[in-house]
Design a protein around this motif. Sequence first.
Motif, PDB file in Angstrom:
ATOM      1  N   PRO A   9     -10.009 -12.668  15.740  1.00  0.00           N
ATOM      2  CA  PRO A   9      -9.545 -13.274  17.003  1.00  0.00           C
ATOM      3  C   PRO A   9      -8.098 -13.736  16.961  1.00  0.00           C
ATOM      4  N   HIS A  13      -5.450 -12.197  19.569  1.00  0.00           N
ATOM      5  CA  HIS A  13      -4.697 -13.077  20.462  1.00  0.00           C
ATOM      6  C   HIS A  13      -3.195 -12.878  20.284  1.00  0.00           C
ATOM      7  N   HIS A 163     -11.184  -8.989  23.395  1.00  0.00           N
ATOM      8  CA  HIS A 163     -10.466 -10.263  23.385  1.00  0.00           C
ATOM      9  C   HIS A 163     -11.167 -11.199  24.361  1.00  0.00           C
ATOM     10  N   ASP A 167     -11.742 -17.591  23.526  1.00  0.00           N
ATOM     11  CA  ASP A 167     -10.786 -17.719  22.428  1.00  0.00           C
ATOM     12  C   ASP A 167      -9.396 -18.044  22.960  1.00  0.00           C
ATOM     13  N   ARG A 170      -9.236 -21.619  23.808  1.00  0.00           N
ATOM     14  CA  ARG A 170      -9.108 -22.449  22.598  1.00  0.00           C
ATOM     15  C   ARG A 170      -7.657 -22.513  22.128  1.00  0.00           C
ATOM     16  N   GLY A 288     -11.610 -23.337  15.255  1.00  0.00           N
ATOM     17  CA  GLY A 288     -13.012 -23.190  15.606  1.00  0.00           C
ATOM     18  C   GLY A 288     -13.950 -24.146  14.899  1.00  0.00           C
ATOM     19  N   SER A 350     -16.478 -22.071  16.648  1.00  0.00           N
ATOM     20  CA  SER A 350     -16.611 -20.627  16.443  1.00  0.00           C
ATOM     21  C   SER A 350     -16.609 -20.303  14.951  1.00  0.00           C
ATOM     22  N   LEU A 353     -13.680 -17.838  14.045  1.00  0.00           N
ATOM     23  CA  LEU A 353     -12.384 -18.461  13.817  1.00  0.00           C
ATOM     24  C   LEU A 353     -12.344 -19.161  12.465  1.00  0.00           C
TER      25      LEU A 353
END
Length: 381
Positions: A9, A13, A163, A167, A170, A288, A350, A353
Amino acid sequence: MLLGRLRDPFINHRHRRLFHVLRVSLALIVTFAIVQTFPFQHSGWALVSTVMVMGNLPHIGGVLDKGRQRLAGTLIGAALGLALIILPLPGWGVQLGALIGIAIATWVVFGGRQAYSGLMFAISLLLVIGDGSQQLSVALWRSADVLLGTLVGIGATLVFLPHKATDMLRFLLADCLDRMARLYHTHTSATSAPGVDTQALFKAASQLLVKQRGLTDAVHREGRLTRGEVDELISYQRRMLSTLELLLETHWTTRAGHEQIDAMAGLRDQQHALARDLGTLAFEVRTGRPVTLEVTPFALDDFADLASTARAEDGRMLFSPSGYLWLNRELARLTEATARRLGGLERLPSRRLRRRAPRHGLHRAPSFDRKEGTTHGKRPS
């Protein structure tokens, strides 16, 4: 190994623009291959639908929301169009029926979250009826093309370098908290009035709030946070940012008031502790982790007497020290409330993460440099 990195992730990102370009290109290739392999007529509408459903949305939640609305609008619009063609209506009856249907749909979705489905209803209906003398086979093919393109766009978003909007929320939330921590620490460490850097930090944090607001529906569609929970988090950040803005102004109201504030032994230590708590909160969200931060209480009892008796050289009562202390306490209270709310969101942490964070140098919360007012530690761009 490569597949695992592409599903990271943090990487998704950081390179979301590149991956979105690749995702849209792949979806168009798949759609083109299908319409070339099978005898789809009017196949250009399938390609158009693929691009429209993906658009400028790089995350799953946005495409799911848009795709759902597109499918609903397309199916209902095509069904009404087919009914108007099949029914034994006079020449002007088809156009009149379409006009009434579009008027009703526009009234229903006006100002609501389903506006895109209303638009697709109108487009699909007009595509199907054409000039009113449309053949049934042409109407069916056009409807099938729109559905094909929509389904390919949704499938490509779910499968190829996915994606998630959650996320993205966050990372935006963590970046906003981090900028507020840096803004507060810079303010409490400054020896002169706020300058361009402080203004840039404040503007950047405000822009992050706007971006979070735009993700509300997409995050809700992914099913981890509700619209109300996202709105609540944004509200806390907005109030914290407003408090910081007032702090910047109050601190420099008068020179005499500033000297009274500087004379309050222990105040700066409490402010630096609050800045570190904000940075730690950003770190827990970004990586996360379950939010377990206990915000350091901001005690004002030791400064109450000095603030209440603060006077200028001409004997005037100074109210800025009291207001300044109250704003500090309010920022600490909002930080604690935000941490408590984040800690209560069971679906926000998460594992993905947490597993990937060490590979990106996120082993511990960033620390502040008291002299420079900067943070040490990596953040996804």
